[in-house]
Write a protein that holds these residues in place. Structure first.
Motif, PDB file in Angstrom:
ATOM      1  N   SER A   4     -32.935  34.186  55.747  1.00  0.00           N
ATOM      2  CA  SER A   4     -34.331  33.804  55.552  1.00  0.00           C
ATOM      3  C   SER A   4     -35.274  34.933  55.943  1.00  0.00           C
ATOM      4  N   GLY A   5     -36.209  35.275  55.033  1.00  0.00           N
ATOM      5  CA  GLY A   5     -37.207  36.300  55.303  1.00  0.00           C
ATOM      6  C   GLY A   5     -36.732  37.718  55.118  1.00  0.00           C
ATOM      7  N   VAL A   6     -35.451  37.891  54.752  1.00  0.00           N
ATOM      8  CA  VAL A   6     -34.911  39.247  54.607  1.00  0.00           C
ATOM      9  C   VAL A   6     -34.859  39.659  53.143  1.00  0.00           C
ATOM     10  N   GLY A   7     -34.340  38.806  52.276  1.00  0.00           N
ATOM     11  CA  GLY A   7     -34.266  39.095  50.854  1.00  0.00           C
ATOM     12  C   GLY A   7     -35.034  38.065  50.058  1.00  0.00           C
ATOM     13  N   PRO A   8     -35.002  38.142  48.727  1.00  0.00           N
ATOM     14  CA  PRO A   8     -35.733  37.185  47.893  1.00  0.00           C
ATOM     15  C   PRO A   8     -35.191  35.773  48.043  1.00  0.00           C
ATOM     16  N   TRP A  43     -36.892  44.638  50.985  1.00  0.00           N
ATOM     17  CA  TRP A  43     -37.650  43.476  50.526  1.00  0.00           C
ATOM     18  C   TRP A  43     -38.876  43.200  51.379  1.00  0.00           C
ATOM     19  N   ARG A  44     -38.756  43.287  52.687  1.00  0.00           N
ATOM     20  CA  ARG A  44     -39.909  43.011  53.548  1.00  0.00           C
ATOM     21  C   ARG A  44     -41.058  43.984  53.300  1.00  0.00           C
ATOM     22  N   ARG A  45     -40.728  45.191  52.869  1.00  0.00           N
ATOM     23  CA  ARG A  45     -41.763  46.199  52.660  1.00  0.00           C
ATOM     24  C   ARG A  45     -42.374  46.101  51.264  1.00  0.00           C
ATOM     25  N   TRP A  46     -41.554  45.881  50.240  1.00  0.00           N
ATOM     26  CA  TRP A  46     -42.016  45.952  48.866  1.00  0.00           C
ATOM     27  C   TRP A  46     -41.868  44.650  48.093  1.00  0.00           C
ATOM     28  N   GLY A  47     -41.343  43.604  48.708  1.00  0.00           N
ATOM     29  CA  GLY A  47     -41.121  42.351  48.004  1.00  0.00           C
ATOM     30  C   GLY A  47     -42.260  41.370  48.176  1.00  0.00           C
ATOM     31  N   VAL A  48     -42.479  40.558  47.148  1.00  0.00           N
ATOM     32  CA  VAL A  48     -43.518  39.520  47.151  1.00  0.00           C
ATOM     33  C   VAL A  48     -42.879  38.219  46.680  1.00  0.00           C
ATOM     34  N   GLU A  49     -42.956  37.173  47.481  1.00  0.00           N
ATOM     35  CA  GLU A  49     -42.452  35.862  47.084  1.00  0.00           C
ATOM     36  C   GLU A  49     -43.539  35.097  46.327  1.00  0.00           C
ATOM     37  N   VAL A  50     -43.196  34.613  45.149  1.00  0.00           N
ATOM     38  CA  VAL A  50     -44.142  33.843  44.348  1.00  0.00           C
ATOM     39  C   VAL A  50     -44.034  32.379  44.783  1.00  0.00           C
ATOM     40  N   ASP A  51     -44.689  32.062  45.895  1.00  0.00           N
ATOM     41  CA  ASP A  51     -44.664  30.703  46.422  1.00  0.00           C
ATOM     42  C   ASP A  51     -45.900  29.902  46.028  1.00  0.00           C
ATOM     43  N   GLY A 112     -38.910  58.150  44.982  1.00  0.00           N
ATOM     44  CA  GLY A 112     -39.992  58.442  45.910  1.00  0.00           C
ATOM     45  C   GLY A 112     -41.304  57.777  45.544  1.00  0.00           C
ATOM     46  N   LEU A 113     -41.237  56.630  44.875  1.00  0.00           N
ATOM     47  CA  LEU A 113     -42.451  55.955  44.421  1.00  0.00           C
ATOM     48  C   LEU A 113     -43.006  55.043  45.506  1.00  0.00           C
ATOM     49  N   THR A 114     -44.317  54.958  45.550  1.00  0.00           N
ATOM     50  CA  THR A 114     -44.983  54.042  46.488  1.00  0.00           C
ATOM     51  C   THR A 114     -45.888  53.062  45.751  1.00  0.00           C
ATOM     52  N   ASN A 115     -45.897  53.091  44.433  1.00  0.00           N
ATOM     53  CA  ASN A 115     -46.833  52.280  43.652  1.00  0.00           C
ATOM     54  C   ASN A 115     -46.155  51.129  42.904  1.00  0.00           C
ATOM     55  N   VAL A 116     -44.996  50.672  43.410  1.00  0.00           N
ATOM     56  CA  VAL A 116     -44.279  49.553  42.800  1.00  0.00           C
ATOM     57  C   VAL A 116     -44.064  48.463  43.846  1.00  0.00           C
ATOM     58  N   ARG A 117     -44.350  47.212  43.469  1.00  0.00           N
ATOM     59  CA  ARG A 117     -44.003  46.059  44.283  1.00  0.00           C
ATOM     60  C   ARG A 117     -43.236  45.082  43.386  1.00  0.00           C
ATOM     61  N   VAL A 118     -42.278  44.384  43.963  1.00  0.00           N
ATOM     62  CA  VAL A 118     -41.392  43.513  43.200  1.00  0.00           C
ATOM     63  C   VAL A 118     -41.656  42.068  43.594  1.00  0.00           C
ATOM     64  N   ALA A 119     -42.053  41.248  42.634  1.00  0.00           N
ATOM     65  CA  ALA A 119     -42.347  39.840  42.880  1.00  0.00           C
ATOM     66  C   ALA A 119     -41.201  38.974  42.382  1.00  0.00           C
TER      67      ALA A 119
END
Length: 241
Positions: A4-8, A43-51, A112-119
């Motif tokens: 919980s809270g680590v991956g999608p 995931w915690r840095r770049w992931g977004v949960e669609v809740d 080396g990208l910083t402009n991508v987030r994964v939902a």
């Protein structure tokens, strides 16, 4: 699959939003060790949960960059190519395919990208509940499931209701870019988009855009379609200023 809270999450929105016909089918293919490692670590840095629980602060999420929403990204190769080619744009890429999520995170970090987030989750809930009106510079829907059987056409994502929701989330001048290799779906997309009171065709002739318009990279799905002799169509519609 993940702590919980680590991956999608398996179903981030749960039953908190209405049930409806969905335009996607969850794909439960195997997550490779490399994809799992990327998900656990990033995931915690770049992931977004669609809740659907709260609006996203896109400015904070992307450091003030204008944001493009990409709906459905497969394994993420084209997303990374677009993000690398335009680092001044933030890409919020949403999908439900866990291996693809892990692969996109892995590729983005390697580049080396910083402009991508994964939902992770349903793009409709993301648009309706979590993105403010006028917040997006663009929306990309590349090679969505064509649902070719007539009885399944109601599952296609490009419907009048989706188009109006998407248009409301675009800022003035924002672009909705769709692409498909299924000719009947392309014709229906053009019909639906042309009928929208909120968008105008960015092509002066009022038809399809040039192939791979806007520098869209060649995607894996596109290669598969071309190999089968399919015709690829791009559609570019803009929210008026």
């Amino acid at each position: 699959m993940f702590p919980s809270g680590v991956g999608p999450a398996a179903d981030p929105a749960g039953d908190r939003h209405e049930r409806r016909i969905r335009s996607f089918q969850p794909r439960r293919s195997r997550v490779t060790p490399a994809q799992r490692e990327a998900l656990l670590r990033l995931w915690r840095r770049w992931g977004v949960e669609v809740d659907g629980d709260a609006r996203l602060d896109l400015a904070a999420l992307f450091g003030g960059l204008p944001v493009v929403l990409e709906i459905g990204f497969g394994m993420g190769e084209a997303t990374v190519e677009m993000a690398a080619a335009d680092p001044g744009i933030g890409i919020l890429a949403v999908d439900v395919h866990t291996p693809g999520q892990g692969n996109l995170l892995r590729l983005a970090e390697r580049a080396g990208l910083t402009n991508v987030r994964v939902a992770n989750g349903d793009a409709i809930i993301l648009l309706r509940e979590m993105i403010a009106p006028g917040a997006l510079a663009g929306i990309r829907v590349f090679f969505p499931d064509p649902w070719p059987k007539k009885r399944h056409h109601k599952r296609r994502i490009v419907q009048p209701e989706f188009v109006e929701l998407a248009a409301s989330r675009l800022r003035p001048g924002g672009l909705l870019h769709c692409a498909t290799d299924w000719e009947p779906y392309a014709e229906r997309m053009l019909e639906v988009l042309s009928a929208s009171p909120s968008l105008v065709n960015a092509v002066s002739s009022g038809g399809f855009a040039p192939d791979r318009a806007g520098g869209r990279p060649l995607t894996r799905f596109e290669r598969q379609g071309l190999a089968k002799g399919h015709v690829v169509r791009d559609l570019l519609f803009r929210r008026p200023d």
